[in-house]
Enzyme design. Structure first.
Site, PDB file in Angstrom:
ATOM      1  CE1 TYR A 185      33.660 -72.973 -37.482  1.00 47.31           C
ATOM      2  CE2 TYR A 185      33.549 -72.294 -39.773  1.00 47.31           C
ATOM      3  CZ  TYR A 185      33.665 -73.283 -38.826  1.00 47.31           C
ATOM      4  OH  TYR A 185      33.803 -74.586 -39.213  1.00 47.31           O
ATOM      5  CE  LYS A 191      35.265 -79.157 -22.227  1.00 45.49           C
ATOM      6  NZ  LYS A 191      35.316 -80.447 -21.458  1.00 45.49           N
ATOM      7  CG  ASP A 235      34.172 -83.376 -22.951  1.00 43.64           C
ATOM      8  OD1 ASP A 235      33.087 -82.804 -22.726  1.00 43.64           O
ATOM      9  OD2 ASP A 235      35.050 -83.531 -22.094  1.00 43.64           O
ATOM     10  CG  ASP A 263      32.369 -77.628 -38.615  1.00 42.84           C
ATOM     11  OD1 ASP A 263      33.602 -77.798 -38.527  1.00 42.84           O
ATOM     12  OD2 ASP A 263      31.712 -77.927 -39.629  1.00 42.84           O
ATOM     13  CG  ASP A 323      31.073 -83.186 -40.281  1.00 42.88           C
ATOM     14  OD1 ASP A 323      30.070 -82.516 -40.585  1.00 42.88           O
ATOM     15  OD2 ASP A 323      32.150 -83.107 -40.886  1.00 42.88           O
TER      16      ASP A 323
END
Ligand code: IPM
Ligand code: MN
Length: 361
Positions: A138, A193, A225, A249, A253
């Protein structure tokens, strides 16, 4: 004279109705001389009228208030020439300019709410995602490169300061919690990662340095992942997850979906001096103004706000009010009579508000 000023930004879509619902609950649970609500403008619809998504006056009221309560912002189609959405700048400007570095996303399955993870409702879910909120991918908002309509880049930026403070926030939170539901262990899971990118290997290395100050907290690692599988297969293993902005983010969700959806997921965006509280969902313009939106995520965010203010100002009346709101939400959901549409019911926003106001007692 009220003790605490709350900047209120209703925003777009369902924002006004869920914000008004939340103010009704706050007025029911707090005495009239406790909270002073200062309603200010901001968001995509305001931008359409004024050309400003976050007016200077709004920013100043937010900066000077004890906390910020926000409904939702963003309208599809209201975009900058580069294609990015205007409304999101309400959040992003407040996050960056008020340095709200920890985005706290509780993921909790309430009694009476069905998780899509299982049919017999035995799964137990109660963890918190701490999303770094001021850098990561971001950091490139508004700064990405687009060359000749052929090449586009956005740079992921992580800093030692940014990682250290969000990791410390996560470990401090784990110290206060009672550990993961599966084994009671106080645990911070670093989501990254690190196997692929140096920036995430750096993120992990700085988290490891911070972990040395927390001998009672287990540090755990999960690639971004892989964690999506674990959040489905063994959600009770998690206690606190810390992640870079974009990963946070995304996984927040997914976490919300496992406990009923975005309509029940609150958030607290915290810095050293300011706090912004909003449901983790969007503005849902398709159902705006129909009295069918669920106010629960915003109401639970208001409880997070009262608890955060209570801790900061050592005012237990606020912590008590937060507990009463959360207990009322739990009671209404467990009773199963007034259930929002996104949780399989048909209750209106007004009915949910009334039920929670009655239950708050
Ligand atoms: C969120 C939202 C925001 C984000 C948007 C509205 C700016 O998705 O808070 O999760 O991308 O962080
Ligand atoms: Mn999001």
């Amino acid at each position: 004279m009220a003790k605490y000023d709350i900047a209120v930004i209703e925003g777009d879509g369902i924002g006004p109705e869920i914000t008004q619902s939340t103010l009704s609950v706050l007025r029911t649970v707090c005495s009239s001389d406790c909270l002073n609500f200062l309603t200010v403008e901001g968001g995509a619809s305001h931008f359409q009228k004024s050309g400003e998504v976050l007016p200077q006056e709004t920013f100043e009221v937010c900066q000077q208030s004890h906390a910020i309560l926000h409904g939702a912002a963003g309208l599809p189609g209201v975009t900058y020439p580069d294609g990015t959405e205007v409304g999101n700048d309400l959040h992003l400007k407040l996050r960056f300019q008020l340095d709200l570095f920890a985005n706290v996303r509780p993921i909790k399955l309430y009694p009476g709410v069905h998780s899509p993870l299982n049919t017999d409702d035995t799964v137990a879910i109660d963890y918190v995602i701490i999303r770094e909120n001021t850098e990561g991918l971001y950091a490139s908002r508004g700064g990405g490169i687009v060359l000749r309509e052929e090449v586009a880049t956005d740079t992921l930026v992580v800093t030692r300061k940014g990682i250290e403070r969000v990791a410390r926030f996560a470990f401090d939170l784990a110290t206060k919690r009672n550990g993961a539901l599966r084994d009671g262990k106080r645990r911070v899971t670093v989501c990254d990662k690190a196997n692929i990118l140096r920036s995430y290997a750096f993120f992990r290395a700085v988290c490891d340095e911070v972990a040395k100050d927390y001998s009672g907290i287990e540090i755990d690692y999960a690639y971004a992942d892989a964690i999506t599988v674990h959040m489905i297969k063994r959600p009770d293993f998690y206690d606190v997850i810390v992640a870079e902005n974009m990963f946070g983010d995304i996984i927040s969700d997914l976490g919300a979906a496992t406990v009923g959806g975005m309509g029940i997921s609150p958030s607290a965006e915290l810095g050293d001096f300011h706090g912004l509280f909003q449901g983790a969902h969007g503005s849902a313009p398709d159902i705006a103004g129909q009295n069918v939106a669920s106010p629960i995520a915003t109401i639970l965010s208001a409880a997070l706000m009262l608890r955060w203010m209570g801790d900061r100002h050592m005012d237990n009346t606020l912590n008590d009010a937060a507990r009463r709101i959360e207990a009322a939400v739990e009671q209404v959901l467990a009773k199963g009579e007034i259930i929002p549409r996104d949780l399989g019911g048909n209750a209106t926003c007004s009915e949910i508000t009334g039920a929670i106001c009655s239950a708050v007692g």
